[in-house]
Structure formats: C-alpha cells, structure tokens
Design an enzyme around this catalytic site. Structure first.
Site, short mmCIF file in Angstrom:
data_model
loop_
_atom_site.label_atom_id
_atom_site.label_comp_id
_atom_site.label_asym_id
_atom_site.label_seq_id
_atom_site.Cartn_x
_atom_site.Cartn_y
_atom_site.Cartn_z
N ASP A 142 -2.74 6.67 -5.74
CA ASP A 142 -2.18 7.75 -4.93
C ASP A 142 -0.65 7.71 -4.91
O ASP A 142 0.01 8.75 -4.84
CB ASP A 142 -2.71 7.67 -3.50
N HIS A 145 -5.66 -0.79 -1.15
CA HIS A 145 -6.77 0.15 -1.23
C HIS A 145 -7.95 -0.42 -0.45
O HIS A 145 -8.16 -1.64 -0.44
CB HIS A 145 -7.18 0.38 -2.69
#
Length: 432
Positions: free
Chosen positions: A367, A310
């Site tokens: 995600d 991330h």
C-alpha cells in the site's frame, strides 16, 4: 483437503466428558480442527471475533504464509507472476486453475477485450449521481445495477452463464471505474479500444481527452499491469469473505461483487494506500520526519505510520518488493518534482535503516508504494480504492465460482455470544 489420523480431544473437566474432533490437512499450511459437529456434541459454539482463527471454507486459489512472506496463486509465487505474466494470464490462472497455453490465452484475451463495452443506457445511470459523488459510491451502485442490464447471465446454476458473468465483470470493471473517474472530473466518457491491452485500455479510458491524441506510455502501462496483478487476490480477506457470504445465499454475481466493493471501501481494507497519502500530507515536510517517527514510537500518541507492516505478513510483504521496483521506475520515467513523493522516498529510506522499523519488521508494504505510484500517474486519492476494486474483481469472481462449485457450501450463518437481557415480560406504558 484430507482428514488424517490425528484426532483432537477436548475435555470438559467439570462435566467429566470428552469430545473427539478430526484434524484436517491442506496441501500446505497448518492443520485445522473440524468443529462442524461441536455444537451437536456439546451444545456449545466457538467464539472467534473477526474469524482470525477460523477457516470458513476450503479453497485452492491463494495461499499466504505471513511468517515467511509467501504469497502463492494456484501454487505460483507472486514474484514470478508479476515478473513474467500479464494480468489476464493471472486472471485465467485464478479462474481455471492452470496457466493458459497460447491458444487459450488468445481466446481469453479476445473474449475480455470484446466485453469491455457496457450497455449504452448505463451511462444514464451515472448522470443520476451528484457531480461530487465519491467514485467508490458510483462504482458500487453501477456494479450492482449490471444485473438489470445483463440478466441473461444471472442463473448461478448454469456453468455457461457463470462463465459469461465472470468474463463480463472482469472486462467491464475497468470501463465502469474509468467512467466513475471521468464523471467525477466532469469530462466525457471514453469508449474502450480493442487494439489496446487491459492495462493500456484502462489508462486510455481514464486519461484520454477529445481535444488531443493520447499515447499510452509503455512504462506506465507495465506499472499499471503489475499493480493489478499484485492486488488480484489475497485469500479470505474482508471483501472476499463478503463476496462469499453474499454468494452463499444464491445472490447473482453482480450483486455479490457490489457487496465486495462496499466492504473494500472501508479505510481498514482498501483505503490503506489512500491513508498513506493522507499521512504524508500530515507530515508535510522532510524536516518533520524525525518528529513523526518519534510520535509513531510512542505508545501514548495516537499517530500511526500507514504503509508499514501488515496484519498478515509478519516479516515482509512479498508484493512490496515488486511494487518498490515499479515505483522507482515510474518516478524515474516521469521525472516528477513533487515534494510529497520526495517525502515518501525519504521516509522509505529511513524505514529501511532505522532500528525501530527493522527490529519490529515494519517494512514498507504494497500500500505504501501503490499509493505513490497512483499519485504519480495522476489519480486522485479518491480513485485509489476504485483501482483496487478493478484488480480484486478477478479474485472475487474466482472465489465466488469456487464457492458455487463446492458441494459442501452452505449459506453463511455465523453464531454469536449473546450478552443482552434474558427473557422478560413486556410492560405497558403506564408501568414503565
């Protein structure tokens, strides 16, 4: 935000001058250098593409420590909120600063429930779109159009109107999203039902059909509620900054949220979980996992493994731990035999034990799991970002309210480093 006694001194060795800048401290997190008077004192701006090292506002909503994997909403860890609160509790917390008591929760839930319907004429707006229109295109358009239907709550100087607009947006966004989904499917719209909670109602509006009764599975409703909580707000990301920038001009809240939806649509932001499914489709089969992991390791190969690591979290994404558990609950409940989902679970196990992933801290992020859950629930990939927008509307409108109430807020006006031609004289056509 408070100013401490620390002063940062900048020295221009060539000019032989010094500039003193105050250092500001928040409740947690790194100090910041106050450069508001830098141009006036030096005639120079700062240069920070993407604003990665620039604090654009003061906020008390959300705090992220990417190095330690911490996400707090009004001081509460996201793990505790996802485990013990429901989505509307988190919405109330973000809007009002504190968790609601029993009476406040009942009043807020009732207000949201009774604002879920949209103006009947709004359904005509949907029929102006092509049948194959992307649901995000539809959602962006109809959200902006809300100001034409609810112009009694567009005076941003009136706290009462700001509250009703905030509640309307939170209540109606699932309805608008479900209508976009149904329209893309060629199915009739479902009206919201007041006997269902927020997540249950959204699933009902998306998946019920007139031909048969629809009963919301509590496991799936709980999963949807957690997805909404985990995506409710995430500090000053691209779409949130877009909402604040649009709002700084005095634009009405419906227009500001539509601007946020447009920003979220980008594949580098809200489209990440869709990219995960596209990546899995490209890999195709578990027998090819080793090949694609090797490609991901190669600096010369453009292939990327989406859903790992991330930009903000340099250790682990705290939302991913909650989402991983929810993901497995949903898959076990549905008992789906989907090769793509099996491939995803195999890739997850590989990532959690492979030295390449572990050493680089490329853990599966939120995600990765949310895309798998949404596919299992029956949503097409084109709806993934729409669902993100439903959740993030709470954060957007909370950030917008905070900005409007900030006495120091000004219209957003970034500066630039100009690299074009210097001043030159115009040449007539015959002399060019």
């Amino acid at each position: 935000m408070t100013s401490n006694t620390k002063i940062m001194t900048l020295t221009d060795k060539e000019a032989g001058t010094e500039v003193e800048l105050p250092v500001l401290s928040g409740s947690v997190g790194p100090d910041v250098i106050d450069i508001r008077k830098l141009y006036g004192q030096t005639g120079m701006f700062t240069y920070d593409p993407g604003y990665g090292a620039t604090g654009s506002c003061e906020s008390g909503l959300t705090y992220i420590d990417g190095e330690k994997g911490i996400l707090l909403h009004r001081g509460y860890p996201i793990e505790q909120l996802a485990d013990q609160a429901d989505f509307l509790e988190v919405a109330y917390l973000l809007l009002n600063g504190e968790l609601p008591n029993q009476d406040e929760k009942a009043e807020f839930d009732d207000a949201i429930t009774h604002h879920t319907m949209v103006h009947e004429q709004l359904s005509n707006f949907y029929r102006g779109f092509r049948r194959d229109a992307h649901p995000m295109a539809i959602l962006c358009g109809v959200t902006g159009a809300l100001s034409a239907f609810y112009h009694d709550s567009t005076d941003i100087s009136d706290p009462a109107q700001r509250q009703i607009a905030s509640r309307r947006l939170i209540a109606k966004m699932p309805t608008l999203a479900a209508m976009a989904f149904k329209y893309s499917m060629g199915q009739p719209f479902n009206y919201p039902r007041n006997n269902l909670n927020y997540a249950e109602n959204f699933l009902q509006m998306c998946f019920a059909v007139p031909a048969e009764d629809y009963v919301v599975d509590p496991v799936l409703a709980k999963a949807m509620d957690k997805i909404l909580i985990l995506h409710a707000d995430h500090e000053q990301n691209a779409s949130t900054s877009t909402v604040r920038l649009a709002g700084s001009s005095g634009a009405n809240p419906f227009a500001c949220i539509a601007a946020g939806i447009a920003s979220l649509w980008g594949p580098a932001h809200g489209g990440a979980n869709e990219a995960v499914l596209n990546m899995l489709n490209e890999i195709g089969d578990k027998s090819r996992l080793a090949e694609y992991v090797e490609r991901a390791r190669s600096k010369d190969d453009p292939f990327r493994l989406f859903g790992f690591g991330h930009r903000v979290y340099k250790n682990f994404d705290p939302r991913a731990k909650v989402m991983r558990e929810t993901c497995h609950e949903v898959l076990n409940k549905l008992g789906i035999n989907d090769p793509l989902l099996e491939l995803a679970m195999e890739l997850e196990e590989l990532a959690l034990r492979d030295p390449y992933f572990v050493d680089k801290k490329l853990y599966p992020n939120v995600d990765f799991y949310s895309g798998i859950i949404l596919k299992a629930l029956g949503f097409p990939t084109s709806m993934f970002t729409v669902l993100f927008a439903v959740a993030r509307t709470v954060g957007w409108i909370s950030q917008w309210n905070e900005m409007i109430e900030d006495p120091t807020q000004r219209i957003g006006r970034p500066r630039q480093l100009y690299t074009g031609p210097a001043a030159r004289d115009f040449k007539t056509m015959s002399n060019r």
